[in-house]
Design a protein around this motif. Structure first.
Motif, mmCIF file in Angstrom:
data_model
loop_
_atom_site.group_PDB
_atom_site.id
_atom_site.type_symbol
_atom_site.label_atom_id
_atom_site.label_comp_id
_atom_site.label_asym_id
_atom_site.label_seq_id
_atom_site.Cartn_x
_atom_site.Cartn_y
_atom_site.Cartn_z
ATOM 1 N N ARG A 408 73.191 -84.966 -11.380
ATOM 2 C CA ARG A 408 71.964 -85.686 -10.997
ATOM 3 C C ARG A 408 71.925 -85.999 -9.504
ATOM 4 O O ARG A 408 70.926 -85.779 -8.841
ATOM 5 C CB ARG A 408 71.831 -86.985 -11.800
ATOM 6 C CG ARG A 408 70.600 -87.796 -11.432
ATOM 7 C CD ARG A 408 70.347 -88.934 -12.393
ATOM 8 N NE ARG A 408 69.212 -89.741 -11.972
ATOM 9 C CZ ARG A 408 67.948 -89.393 -12.112
ATOM 10 N NH1 ARG A 408 67.642 -88.247 -12.663
ATOM 11 N NH2 ARG A 408 66.981 -90.190 -11.702
ATOM 12 N N ASN A 409 73.029 -86.524 -8.954
ATOM 13 C CA ASN A 409 73.076 -86.912 -7.539
ATOM 14 C C ASN A 409 74.269 -86.256 -6.859
ATOM 15 O O ASN A 409 75.386 -86.302 -7.377
ATOM 16 C CB ASN A 409 73.188 -88.432 -7.383
ATOM 17 C CG ASN A 409 71.974 -89.164 -7.894
ATOM 18 O OD1 ASN A 409 71.869 -89.459 -9.079
ATOM 19 N ND2 ASN A 409 71.042 -89.478 -7.005
ATOM 20 N N PHE A 410 74.036 -85.673 -5.692
ATOM 21 C CA PHE A 410 75.098 -85.077 -4.887
ATOM 22 C C PHE A 410 74.965 -85.654 -3.486
ATOM 23 O O PHE A 410 73.937 -85.476 -2.823
ATOM 24 C CB PHE A 410 74.953 -83.557 -4.858
ATOM 25 C CG PHE A 410 76.057 -82.830 -4.126
ATOM 26 C CD1 PHE A 410 77.071 -82.192 -4.818
ATOM 27 C CD2 PHE A 410 76.077 -82.772 -2.731
ATOM 28 C CE1 PHE A 410 78.085 -81.502 -4.142
ATOM 29 C CE2 PHE A 410 77.078 -82.098 -2.049
ATOM 30 C CZ PHE A 410 78.090 -81.460 -2.758
ATOM 31 N N VAL A 411 75.996 -86.357 -3.028
ATOM 32 C CA VAL A 411 75.973 -87.010 -1.713
ATOM 33 C C VAL A 411 77.044 -86.372 -0.842
ATOM 34 O O VAL A 411 78.239 -86.452 -1.142
ATOM 35 C CB VAL A 411 76.216 -88.525 -1.824
ATOM 36 C CG1 VAL A 411 76.122 -89.180 -0.455
ATOM 37 C CG2 VAL A 411 75.226 -89.159 -2.789
ATOM 38 N N MET A 412 76.624 -85.734 0.230
ATOM 39 C CA MET A 412 77.562 -85.089 1.146
ATOM 40 C C MET A 412 77.820 -86.006 2.350
ATOM 41 O O MET A 412 76.888 -86.549 2.942
ATOM 42 C CB MET A 412 76.992 -83.764 1.643
ATOM 43 C CG MET A 412 77.845 -83.118 2.731
ATOM 44 S SD MET A 412 77.048 -81.679 3.457
ATOM 45 C CE MET A 412 77.990 -81.499 4.982
ATOM 46 N N ILE A 413 79.086 -86.166 2.693
ATOM 47 C CA ILE A 413 79.471 -86.965 3.853
ATOM 48 C C ILE A 413 79.510 -86.057 5.078
ATOM 49 O O ILE A 413 80.239 -85.062 5.108
ATOM 50 C CB ILE A 413 80.858 -87.618 3.661
ATOM 51 C CG1 ILE A 413 80.933 -88.351 2.330
ATOM 52 C CG2 ILE A 413 81.167 -88.544 4.832
ATOM 53 C CD1 ILE A 413 79.919 -89.436 2.156
#
Length: 634
Positions: A408-413
């Motif tokens: 659902r959610n993919f957060v890239m740093i």
């Protein structure tokens, strides 16, 4: 005295029972004495003797039933006083009923029955207060601490300062004595809190330290700004006293303050960034009860993300990490701090497509935080193929898996070094940003990127390096007198990453408010002073020149991205850029082939195609990069 106290403690139940019986009898006799001007007429002694046994029986039973036989007297509080009052009221009423039914009230003055209840309440509270006063060393003739104690001056007479003084009182074994408070608030000055006086304002620190022979100062103002903290540190250094502080309010998550949290003042305190405001409900909605994967879970940011995510009680936290030792440590820490958390340590490389697929297929993560990356700029200049393979292809493998398996959610740093990069590391992170942004347009997964600058205290960063150089006696090495960087704390960065993850719809690049940039040479000077030395005199500072790929300053925005505010004051959003999807994938395939065969020159050329704003700084003569690449890849 100490031996007697030990014997009484070992027979605590009997001792407490004996004291209670004594106080009940004493209160009853005192009630008669007060009624008859301290001389009890002889005809009443028989009545007293007849009533003592039922009085003890009634009151002891009521006190036991109402919980006065449990708890420690040394911790008596207003809540305990209220419980004592209720128990005495019930016991007195029952005793009056007994007297009226069994004995004629004519033989017992009514005022005695009332006085007995009042005196029993006062005696019960009094013995507890005396116990607490003894335990907390309020009784000068019965001091429990042997020898001289460290004399403490507390800056800040608010809740945190009072909590520190209270704990010093309750723990004489700490061998510390609070001699007073200092507080800038004029309404608090000359008043007393926790039995300790506010001696003056902070500007009087030096004179008060001398007058009261202060050994150590505790700065108990968790909300102090960086500027205020710097001023207080300067005052302490001028006065020549040791000083410690409490963590900032952003780190005191549960609001509790303890002497155990005291630590030396560090750079994080002096930067004085305001604690992040988190929308806990919004974050909880996409984390609580979810299966969450963190790549690079053993790194500085990755491990802190795990700690912050754990607070929101996910259904499962999957720690994906290539380094075994780092994974071992973060897993043990999380299991100790969050015993109910379902933690799954997974060894693996984000470049290994088969391994990534197996993890997504078996554990079905719903949220992914992608923190795995090679980050050291000069090292990546020597290893461009590895930088491209890990930072670009690794991100592509992980993002593609998230898309295929319906995350659902993919957060890239990401990093500020991805903006107008002059180094391989920054260019590789920018290429990864471009891929994630463009994949977001074709996916049901909400892909977002969070971009920020340096974090204080991360592995290999400038703060630990300076600290080690100071420990060895110097010199402290700075690349250039004008070099500046943005900084934020690791917890703040992780918290804002969680916040940004709750806000994205897909394709955005969120920029964290990094505040003002910091001159690295000034940071070095401050750290030397914090360590008790004089910069350039006792510890020297040497300038070594910019390292490969480094810039004098960093940026957070690529030209043409545009920028908009969000509902959170510390997070802004940049407009996404669109790239031809087929062309992008062909170039990434070429980049992988070049990096797989360690063709450094071709890797650099392809990164420049993918990131047109990439302007590499020449470092090596022709061919030297390739030779270093080949050597470091063996």
């Amino acid at each position: 005295m100490e031996k007697t106290a030990e014997v009484l403690f070992n027979h605590r139940r009997l001792t407490v029972l004996a004291i209670k019986m004594t106080l009940i009898c004493l209160a009853f006799l005192s009630a008669f004495a007060l009624r008859f001007d301290l001389v009890i007429p002889g005809e009443y002694w028989s009545t007293i003797a007849a009533l003592i046994a039922p009085l003890l029986l009634i009151k002891l039973l009521v006190f036991r039933q109402m919980g006065l036989s449990t708890g420690w007297w040394r911790y008596v509080s207003l809540a305990d006083a209220l419980s004592i009052f209720k128990a005495n009221l019930v016991a007195s009423v029952l005793f009056i009923v007994y007297v009226s039914l069994v004995h004629r009230l004519d033989n017992v003055p009514r005022s005695v029955l009332v006085l007995d209840g009042v005196l029993c309440f006062l005696f019960a509270c009094g013995i507890r207060l005396l116990t607490r006063a003894y335990r907390e060393d309020y009784l000068p003739f019965f001091s429990r601490s042997g020898g001289s104690r460290t004399r403490i001056l507390v800056i800040g007479a608010g809740n945190a300062g009072q909590a520190i003084v209270r704990e010093l009182r309750q723990n004489p074994d700490l061998n510390m004595e609070a001699v007073g408070f200092l507080d800038a608030d004029p309404t608090k000055q000359q008043k007393s809190f926790q039995g300790v006086k506010v001696l003056g304002g902070t500007h009087e620190l030096e004179s008060i330290c001398q007058a009261y022979r202060v050994d150590e100062v505790i700065i108990a103002i968790p909300s102090a700004s960086g500027r205020a903290m710097q001023d207080l540190v300067t005052l302490c250094q001028t006065a020549g006293v040791k000083f410690k502080t409490l963590p900032g309010v952003g780190c005191l998550i549960d609001g509790r303050v303890s002497v155990q949290q005291l630590r030396d003042v560090d750079m994080e305190d002096l930067l004085g960034r305001e604690p992040a405001r988190l929308e806990m409900d919004e974050i909880g909605r996409y984390l609580t009860g979810k299966r969450i994967l963190v790549s690079g879970a053993g790194g500085s940011i990755g491990s802190e993300l795990c700690r912050q995510v754990a607070r929101f009680k996910p259904a499962r936290l999957i720690l994906y990490e290539h380094a075994e030792t780092a994974l071992f440590h973060v897993e043990n820490e999380l299991r100790a701090s969050f015993p109910q958390l379902n933690v799954l340590p997974v060894i693996g490389d984000i470049r290994d497509m088969a391994r990534v697929d197996s993890i997504f297929a078996e554990y079905a993560p719903e949220v992914v935080f992608h923190a795995a990356a090679y980050k050291h700029v000069p090292m990546m200049e020597c290893n461009p193929a590895e930088a491209a393979n890990n930072n670009v292809r690794g991100t592509r493998v992980l993002a593609d898996a998230a898309d295929r398996y319906g995350v659902r959610n993919f957060v890239m740093i990401s990093t500020d070094k991805a903006v107008n990069p002059t180094n391989v590391m920054g260019a590789s992170k920018r290429a990864a940003e471009v891929y994630v942004q463009n994949l977001a347009r074709r996916s049901m997964t909400h892909f977002v990127t969070v971009r920020f600058g340096n974090v204080l205290g991360s592995n290999g960063s400038v703060i630990p390096t300076f600290r080690e150089q100071i420990r060895k006696g110097g010199p402290v090495t700075v690349t250039h007198p004008e070099v500046t960087r943005f900084f934020m704390s690791i917890p703040e960065a992780a918290q804002l990453v969680l916040q940004a993850g709750s806000m994205g719809n897909g394709g955005e690049i969120f920029l964290l408010d990094m505040g003002s940039s910091v001159k690295i040479v000034e940071l070095a000077e401050t750290m030397i002073r914090l360590s008790g030395f004089k910069p350039y005199e006792e510890i020297d500072i040497e300038f070594t020149g910019l390292r490969p790929g480094e810039k004098l300053y960093e940026e957070l925005l690529v030209g043409g991205e545009g920028i908009k505010p969000t509902r959170h004051e510390k997070i802004r959003v940049a407009a996404s850029t669109e790239t031809d999807w087929d062309w992008l994938n062909r170039r990434l395939d070429d980049l992988y082939e070049a990096s797989r065969h360690y063709l450094a020159a071709e890797v650099l050329a392809l990164l420049q195609e993918l990131v047109p704003e990439y302007r590499p700084v020449p470092r090596f003569p022709s061919g030297e990069v390739e030779r270093v690449e080949s050597f470091t890849s063996v």
